[in-house]
Write a protein that holds these residues in place. Structure first.
Motif, PDB file in Angstrom:
ATOM      1  N   TYR A  90      -4.153  58.321  -8.459  1.00 33.13           N
ATOM      2  CA  TYR A  90      -4.072  57.833  -7.336  1.00 33.13           C
ATOM      3  C   TYR A  90      -3.773  58.717  -6.490  1.00 33.13           C
ATOM      4  CZ  TYR A  90      -2.871  52.959  -9.066  1.00 33.13           C
ATOM      5  OH  TYR A  90      -3.071  51.645  -9.793  1.00 33.13           O
ATOM      6  N   TYR A  91      -4.128  58.667  -5.152  1.00 35.24           N
ATOM      7  CA  TYR A  91      -3.730  59.849  -4.373  1.00 35.24           C
ATOM      8  C   TYR A  91      -2.983  59.068  -3.023  1.00 35.24           C
ATOM      9  CZ  TYR A  91      -7.596  62.371  -6.555  1.00 35.24           C
ATOM     10  OH  TYR A  91      -8.250  62.796  -7.666  1.00 35.24           O
ATOM     11  N   ILE A  92      -2.193  60.048  -2.365  1.00 34.65           N
ATOM     12  CA  ILE A  92      -1.664  59.577  -1.313  1.00 34.65           C
ATOM     13  C   ILE A  92      -1.950  60.129   0.121  1.00 34.65           C
ATOM     14  CG2 ILE A  92       0.790  59.911  -0.169  1.00 34.65           C
ATOM     15  CD1 ILE A  92       1.882  60.130  -2.909  1.00 34.65           C
ATOM     16  N   TYR A  93      -2.003  59.472   1.033  1.00 35.29           N
ATOM     17  CA  TYR A  93      -2.556  59.881   2.156  1.00 35.29           C
ATOM     18  C   TYR A  93      -1.599  59.578   3.436  1.00 35.29           C
ATOM     19  CZ  TYR A  93      -6.286  60.319   6.078  1.00 35.29           C
ATOM     20  OH  TYR A  93      -6.966  60.682   7.148  1.00 35.29           O
ATOM     21  N   GLU A  94      -1.012  60.975   3.911  1.00 33.53           N
ATOM     22  CA  GLU A  94      -0.064  60.596   4.840  1.00 33.53           C
ATOM     23  C   GLU A  94      -0.649  61.129   6.099  1.00 33.53           C
ATOM     24  OE1 GLU A  94       4.129  62.514   4.752  1.00 33.53           O
ATOM     25  OE2 GLU A  94       2.642  64.110   5.865  1.00 33.53           O
ATOM     26  N   LEU A  95      -0.424  60.135   7.367  1.00 32.09           N
ATOM     27  CA  LEU A  95      -0.850  60.473   8.732  1.00 32.09           C
ATOM     28  C   LEU A  95       0.256  60.471   9.517  1.00 32.09           C
ATOM     29  CD1 LEU A  95      -3.073  58.140   7.254  1.00 32.09           C
ATOM     30  CD2 LEU A  95      -4.335  59.027   9.262  1.00 32.09           C
ATOM     31  N   THR A  96       0.489  61.387  10.445  1.00 29.40           N
ATOM     32  CA  THR A  96       1.485  61.623  11.084  1.00 29.40           C
ATOM     33  C   THR A  96       0.745  61.580  12.698  1.00 29.40           C
ATOM     34  OG1 THR A  96       2.854  63.009   9.958  1.00 29.40           O
ATOM     35  CG2 THR A  96       3.656  62.985  12.114  1.00 29.40           C
ATOM     36  N   ASP A  98       2.280  61.475  16.799  1.00 29.17           N
ATOM     37  CA  ASP A  98       3.371  61.459  17.709  1.00 29.17           C
ATOM     38  C   ASP A  98       4.737  61.147  16.801  1.00 29.17           C
ATOM     39  OD1 ASP A  98       1.822  61.517  19.821  1.00 29.17           O
ATOM     40  OD2 ASP A  98       1.566  59.427  20.043  1.00 29.17           O
ATOM     41  N   ALA A  99       4.929  61.916  15.904  1.00 25.41           N
ATOM     42  CA  ALA A  99       6.191  62.066  14.929  1.00 25.41           C
ATOM     43  C   ALA A  99       6.383  60.821  14.340  1.00 25.41           C
ATOM     44  CB  ALA A  99       7.405  62.372  15.923  1.00 25.41           C
ATOM     45  N   ARG A 100       5.463  59.959  14.282  1.00 26.79           N
ATOM     46  CA  ARG A 100       5.543  58.408  13.371  1.00 26.79           C
ATOM     47  C   ARG A 100       4.668  58.810  12.078  1.00 26.79           C
ATOM     48  NH1 ARG A 100       2.855  54.106  12.388  1.00 26.79           N
ATOM     49  NH2 ARG A 100       1.149  54.890  13.877  1.00 26.79           N
ATOM     50  N   ILE A 101       5.170  58.498  10.887  1.00 27.75           N
ATOM     51  CA  ILE A 101       4.477  58.831   9.882  1.00 27.75           C
ATOM     52  C   ILE A 101       4.017  57.637   9.211  1.00 27.75           C
ATOM     53  CG2 ILE A 101       4.843  59.784   7.392  1.00 27.75           C
ATOM     54  CD1 ILE A 101       6.649  61.800   8.797  1.00 27.75           C
ATOM     55  N   GLN A 102       3.010  57.518   8.621  1.00 30.79           N
ATOM     56  CA  GLN A 102       2.418  56.352   7.596  1.00 30.79           C
ATOM     57  C   GLN A 102       1.917  56.810   6.539  1.00 30.79           C
ATOM     58  OE1 GLN A 102       0.041  54.093  10.446  1.00 30.79           O
ATOM     59  NE2 GLN A 102      -1.547  54.503   9.161  1.00 30.79           N
ATOM     60  N   THR A 103       2.165  56.626   5.378  1.00 34.10           N
ATOM     61  CA  THR A 103       1.847  56.846   4.089  1.00 34.10           C
ATOM     62  C   THR A 103       1.172  55.870   3.190  1.00 34.10           C
ATOM     63  OG1 THR A 103       3.563  58.470   4.271  1.00 34.10           O
ATOM     64  CG2 THR A 103       2.485  58.197   2.187  1.00 34.10           C
ATOM     65  N   GLY A 104      -0.050  55.921   2.926  1.00 32.45           N
ATOM     66  CA  GLY A 104      -1.074  55.029   2.099  1.00 32.45           C
ATOM     67  C   GLY A 104      -1.175  55.413   0.668  1.00 32.45           C
ATOM     68  N   ILE A 105      -1.356  54.375  -0.211  1.00 37.95           N
ATOM     69  CA  ILE A 105      -2.033  54.832  -1.484  1.00 37.95           C
ATOM     70  C   ILE A 105      -3.599  54.568  -1.513  1.00 37.95           C
ATOM     71  CG2 ILE A 105      -2.062  54.225  -3.944  1.00 37.95           C
ATOM     72  CD1 ILE A 105       0.606  55.339  -3.412  1.00 37.95           C
ATOM     73  N   VAL A 106      -4.237  55.701  -1.795  1.00 42.93           N
ATOM     74  CA  VAL A 106      -5.572  55.571  -2.107  1.00 42.93           C
ATOM     75  C   VAL A 106      -6.018  55.136  -3.341  1.00 42.93           C
ATOM     76  CG1 VAL A 106      -7.598  57.017  -1.792  1.00 42.93           C
ATOM     77  CG2 VAL A 106      -5.840  57.783  -0.414  1.00 42.93           C
ATOM     78  N   ALA A 107      -7.063  54.120  -3.452  1.00 43.45           N
ATOM     79  CA  ALA A 107      -7.230  53.409  -4.731  1.00 43.45           C
ATOM     80  C   ALA A 107      -8.353  52.791  -4.623  1.00 43.45           C
ATOM     81  CB  ALA A 107      -5.879  52.696  -5.068  1.00 43.45           C
ATOM     82  N   CYS A 108      -8.518  52.049  -5.564  1.00 45.02           N
ATOM     83  CA  CYS A 108      -9.942  51.054  -5.474  1.00 45.02           C
ATOM     84  C   CYS A 108      -9.259  49.738  -5.858  1.00 45.02           C
ATOM     85  CB  CYS A 108     -10.891  51.334  -6.599  1.00 45.02           C
ATOM     86  SG  CYS A 108     -12.057  52.797  -6.112  1.00 45.02           S
ATOM     87  N   ALA A 109      -9.923  48.838  -4.773  1.00 42.03           N
ATOM     88  CA  ALA A 109      -9.479  47.298  -5.104  1.00 42.03           C
ATOM     89  C   ALA A 109     -10.744  46.388  -5.811  1.00 42.03           C
ATOM     90  CB  ALA A 109      -9.111  46.770  -3.633  1.00 42.03           C
ATOM     91  N   SER A 110     -10.527  45.483  -6.319  1.00 47.57           N
ATOM     92  CA  SER A 110     -11.444  44.492  -6.897  1.00 47.57           C
ATOM     93  C   SER A 110     -12.199  43.862  -6.038  1.00 47.57           C
ATOM     94  CB  SER A 110     -10.657  43.708  -8.050  1.00 47.57           C
ATOM     95  OG  SER A 110     -11.329  42.670  -8.627  1.00 47.57           O
ATOM     96  N   ILE A 111     -13.648  43.888  -6.322  1.00 47.69           N
ATOM     97  CA  ILE A 111     -14.191  42.727  -5.588  1.00 47.69           C
ATOM     98  C   ILE A 111     -14.130  41.243  -5.894  1.00 47.69           C
ATOM     99  CG2 ILE A 111     -16.238  44.525  -5.211  1.00 47.69           C
ATOM    100  CD1 ILE A 111     -17.768  43.044  -7.236  1.00 47.69           C
ATOM    101  N   ASP A 112     -13.569  41.084  -7.285  1.00 47.83           N
ATOM    102  CA  ASP A 112     -13.224  39.690  -7.406  1.00 47.83           C
ATOM    103  C   ASP A 112     -11.895  39.197  -6.685  1.00 47.83           C
ATOM    104  OD1 ASP A 112     -15.260  39.167  -9.374  1.00 47.83           O
ATOM    105  OD2 ASP A 112     -14.100  40.531 -10.832  1.00 47.83           O
TER     106      ASP A 112
END
Length: 423
Positions: A90-96, A98-112
């Motif tokens: 997994y990878y973590i993608y953090e975006l900042t 205007d001083a506001r941080i959001q952090t996501g998990i980079v992964a693969c989701a199922s087409i099913d």
């Protein structure tokens, strides 16, 4: 239950990540894409919008255009511009912003999960818009733009995310629009298992942005299944590239409307009709609004309220409580504006198709609404942002939002994570 799995990522080499990362392909016109690509040969936009590599008279949907995207991608993998990982992480993608941080998990989701509505959508897609990305994904043999997914915040994922962010980032750069991007890797087997288990206990995740990219990725996966009748379900083409963010970190901005004419009415007549169906009061501007957006008195202050710019003046329009239904879609501010004013008064019956209406993302600011009214429109409407809980409620009910209901910022960059469909 949500099947969100780690994957062998193709990602930029550290030295080029900031130059490769590009805004999503669909935020640019053809002319804008050409200009950006010409100014930065490393930009992933050269691959995402391969028509930029040809003369302007070449059909952007020609087969050789998609072949060019394939060739550029895999040439850059071969020359070391991209690193091809062998291990599933997994990878973590953090975006900042205007001083506001959001952090996501980079992964693969199922087409099913998509077809079974575990991955839930809130917008319809259009076949003609899907077609381009279907051909692009198929030609590249890879998904190059992640789908923006949201989930209800989970304590286990939050804890592991914060632990992983204590390590040295793979990338740490500020893009030209001032957004800081940091990427980390989750490669500890126990942490990977814990994250995967946490997602598997969720009954749903939600498409926040990227409905057409998601639909296209699923269509390609289904086509690959037909071409591989002995498929097991574990092949990479059964999954699509995603970044998943917890709901308590997301910000939805306003998605505003401008209308080109008043359907033959004078401004005074239109204002009178508006006042007949909602409470309207003029906003007195003693001086130009502050640069601090939160202090901008032109903005609507709460749900059930929008601001209208007409004939050089701003008005605060408040929906009467008796006119707000309990339905999760009909109660949205964008629905109320459509049902009370745009359709019955201005005759805009289908905002997806009517060329008299245009949509302006909140990132452009309210000055842009004033500019449009002074240039080519008659009236503008500044909306109160849709809340993420409203998005979840609509999707959980199996319903769809009106077009252009949500504007998410910051935008995810393309090119930082690539998911190959087959070896």
């Amino acid at each position: 239950m949500a099947d969100i799995r780690p994957f062998p990522c193709i990602r930029p080499c550290r030295e080029k990540a900031d130059r490769i990362a590009a805004l999503p392909y669909d935020v640019y016109s053809r002319a804008e894409a050409r200009q950006v690509s010409a100014g930065n040969p490393d930009s992933f936009l050269n691959i995402d919008r391969p028509e930029t590599q040809f003369a302007e008279n070449i059909d952007m949907y020609d087969d050789k255009v998609y072949q060019k995207a394939h060739d550029l991608l895999w040439e850059r993998v071969a020359d070391g511009s991209f690193v091809k990982e062998e291990t599933r992480c997994y990878y973590i993608y953090e975006l900042t912003m205007d001083a506001r941080i959001q952090t996501g998990i980079v992964a693969c989701a199922s087409i099913d999960d998509y077809t079974n509505q575990v991955v839930k959508k809130h917008e319809n897609t259009r076949a003609e818009k899907e077609a381009d990305r279907i051909r692009h994904v198929d030609a590249c043999n890879a998904q190059t733009g992640p789908i923006f997914l949201a989930y209800r915040s989970d304590e286990t994922i939050s804890r592991i995310t914060e632990e992983a962010k204590k390590k040295e980032p793979l990338y740490d750069f500020v893009s030209e629009d001032g957004i800081r991007h940091r990427v980390f890797v989750i490669d500890d087997r126990k942490q990977i298992t814990a994250v995967q288990q946490a997602f598997s206990e969720m009954s749903a995740v939600y498409i926040a942005d990227g409905h057409h990219r998601a639909a296209s990725a699923v269509r390609v996966g289904m086509q690959r299944r037909q071409a591989h009748p002995g498929y097991t379900g574990t092949e990479e083409f059964n999954y699509f590239l995603s970044v998943l963010f917890p709901d308590d970190q997301l910000m939805i901005m306003d998605y505003n409307r401008v209308v080109k004419d008043l359907a033959g009415m004078t401004a005074e007549a239109f204002l009178e009709k508006a006042a007949a169906v909602m409470d309207v009061e003029k906003i007195i501007l003693e001086e130009r609004p502050s640069e601090n957006v939160s202090e901008d008195v032109r903005r609507p202050r709460r749900k059930g309220e929008f601001s209208m710019y007409l004939d050089g003046s701003w008005y605060r329009c408040t929906i009467r409580p008796a006119d707000i239904p309990q339905d999760p879609v009909k109660s949205l501010d964008v629905s109320l504006l459509q049902d009370l004013l745009l359709e019955p008064v201005l005759g805009i019956h289908d905002p997806k198709m009517d060329r008299r209406i245009d949509f302006i993302g909140g990132i452009r600011g309210l000055d842009e609404l004033e500019k449009r009214v002074s240039r080519d429109c008659a009236v503008a409407f500044a909306m109160y942002p849709t809340d993420i809980s409203e998005l979840f409620a609509v999707a959980d009910a199996g319903l769809l939002m009106p077009p252009k209901s949500t504007w998410f910022e910051p935008k995810l960059r393309s090119g930082l994570f690539i998911h190959a469909l087959e070896d």
